[in-house]
Design an enzyme around this catalytic site. Structure first.
Site, short mmCIF file in Angstrom:
data_model
loop_
_atom_site.label_atom_id
_atom_site.label_comp_id
_atom_site.label_asym_id
_atom_site.label_seq_id
_atom_site.Cartn_x
_atom_site.Cartn_y
_atom_site.Cartn_z
N LYS A 1 -0.12 -7.19 -11.41
CA LYS A 1 -1.45 -7.35 -10.81
C LYS A 1 -2.07 -8.64 -11.32
O LYS A 1 -1.73 -9.10 -12.41
CB LYS A 1 -2.36 -6.18 -11.22
N1 GLU Z 1 -3.56 -4.33 -3.81
C1 GLU Z 1 -2.84 -3.30 -3.12
C2 GLU Z 1 -2.59 -2.14 -4.05
O1 GLU Z 1 -3.33 -1.90 -4.98
C3 GLU Z 1 -1.59 -3.83 -2.44
C4 GLU Z 1 -0.54 -4.40 -3.34
C5 GLU Z 1 0.62 -5.07 -2.59
O2 GLU Z 1 0.66 -5.01 -1.37
O3 GLU Z 1 1.47 -5.65 -3.29
O4 GLU Z 1 -1.69 -1.36 -3.86
#
Ligand code: GLU
Length: 425
Positions: free
Chosen positions: A115
């Site tokens: 993240k």
């Molecule tokens: N931000 C989204 C999540 O928390 C998508 C993450 C992604 O598509 O890699 O799952």
């Protein structure tokens, strides 16, 4: 009674990273996780903190703080969004990265968890300032991202346009186009059909499954949604189209409710025009706090973390809570909702549609072969239904709640991959 009080006093002070670790610790006990693997999974593999100097429209420079965290990559490259928000902290990004490891494992796609985040207020920045910030942040984290290493995506307040700048900046540095470095891109530059609505669609699919399991009819079932960004807005739209009645919605500025059902198309048009759902005339005004306790069958928290606590959990009226947001429910509230017979579809299940279609996007980019939206949605449905069944099966077998059922599946898979690969050297 006093032990419940003591516990909630401790838990109210948990920050989001402690909350994520606590969820892992709980499941480690339940599944008898080997203590050395548990220790390994309790910490992120890698944390990168960067200073991001940005030329502002005034001509001066401002330095923003940003992070990219990789939690575990035993099952594949890191995967997870980038958040632009004034309240971002390193601990929050660490928690979100850990949750991505479990989410990817639960839907069984070959990614680890990662993240990113930048402390900034995109609502008070111009497009040029946002582009400068995105490009410099991408450049700073380019030493650890890449289509075979770690693939960012959208999260709170980041958009397909921002993903396009990430793709372009990374490609410029390498000298050729590399669409697979980031997902959630516009379709014109290698995005996937269906990615924009995928988080909401996945949420709808698992809510449908939960309704069947609880022998409830979705026709006219009342839904309250907190948050009207990518997840919340599309959830309102898709659930209304599927026959649910959307009775309350909100965003950071407030909410609106109508017990007979809101006209979702009009709410969306109002939000696009004014920037908020607050003030929409087709219902009565309500606060974000009131929305969570509003009379409904399905509650969809689709905004930020820690909104459901021991304080409001006793007053939640929904039969199903579908976590489109990451981390909306504190551990203390989980226990209360479970005792009250409310089925919580945990974040790593309910919002996994986004990363699942991100996986499809990455595969399409690598193969340079693109799918019809119908194919995307059918494959998404199959994955979400299987993840729901796996979660429910484990919850029933272990006699635990749905979060713990999902964690048992997901942590078990990450632990297996981690232990099979062993510790280097
Ligand atoms: N931000 C989204 C999540 O928390 C998508 C993450 C992604 O598509 O890699 O799952």
């Amino acid at each position: 009674m006093s032990s419940t009080l003591d516990r909630s006093a401790v838990q109210a002070s948990l920050n989001v990273w402690q909350m994520a670790q606590r969820q892992l610790d709980d499941i480690a006990k339940i599944i008898g996780l080997d203590s050395s693997i548990h220790g390994y999974l309790r910490e992120p593999k890698r944390v990168l903190q960067v200073s991001v100097p940005v030329r502002m429209d005034s001509g001066s420079h401002r330095v923003f703080e940003g992070y990219r965290v990789q939690h575990n990559m035993a099952r594949g490259p890191g995967k997870g969004g980038i958040r632009f928000h004034p309240d971002v902290t390193l601990d929050e990004v660490k928690a979100l990265a850990m949750w991505m490891s479990w989410k990817c494992a639960l839907v069984n796609i070959p990614f680890g968890g990662a993240k990113g985040g930048v402390i900034c207020d995109p609502k008070n920045m111009s497009m040029q300032e946002l582009e400068n910030l995105t490009r410099r942040f991408t450049s700073e984290i380019s030493i650890i991202i890449g289509p075979e290493k770690d693939i960012p995506a959208p999260d709170v307040y980041t958009t397909p346009q921002i993903m396009a700048w990430i793709m372009d900046t990374y490609s410029m540095q390498k000298g050729y186009s590399i669409p697979g470095v980031v997902t959630g891109k516009p379709i014109a530059i290698g995005g996937s059909a269906g990615r924009d609505k995928a988080t909401a669609r996945g949420c709808l699919y698992v809510v449908d499954e939960a309704m069947k399991e609880l022998k409830l009819s979705s026709g006219g079932a009342r839904v309250a949604i907190q948050g009207f960004g990518n997840a919340g807005m599309h959830a309102a739209d898709l659930m209304a189209a599927a026959g649910y009645s959307i009775v309350a919605v909100s965003d950071s500025r407030g909410g609106v409710a109508n017990a007979n059902g809101l006209d979702v198309a009009k709410v969306i048009a109002f939000k696009q025009e004014t920037g908020s759902v607050a003030g929409f005339s087709g219902g009565e005004k309500l606060s974000n706090k009131e929305l969570l306790e509003y009379d409904c069958d399905v509650l969809v928290p689709a905004a930020l973390e820690k909104v459901i606590s021991a304080d409001n959990a006793p007053r939640i009226k929904a039969k199903i809570v579908a976590e489109a947001a990451n981390g909306p429910t504190l551990p203390e509230a989980d226990d209360i909702l479970y005792e009250r017979g409310i089925m919580v579809l945990p974040d790593i299940l309910a919002n996994a549609g986004g990363v699942t279609v991100s996986y499809f996007e990455w595969v399409q980019d690598l193969q340079e072969l693109f799918w019809e939206e119908q194919t995307v949605n059918e494959r998404l449905r199959r994955i979400m239904e299987r993840a729901f069944r796996d979660t429910l099966g484990q919850a029933n077998r272990l006699k635990v709640n749905m979060r713990q059922g999902a964690y048992a599946v997901a942590v078990g898979r990450v632990a297996e991959a981690t232990s099979l690969r062993g510790v280097y050297p």
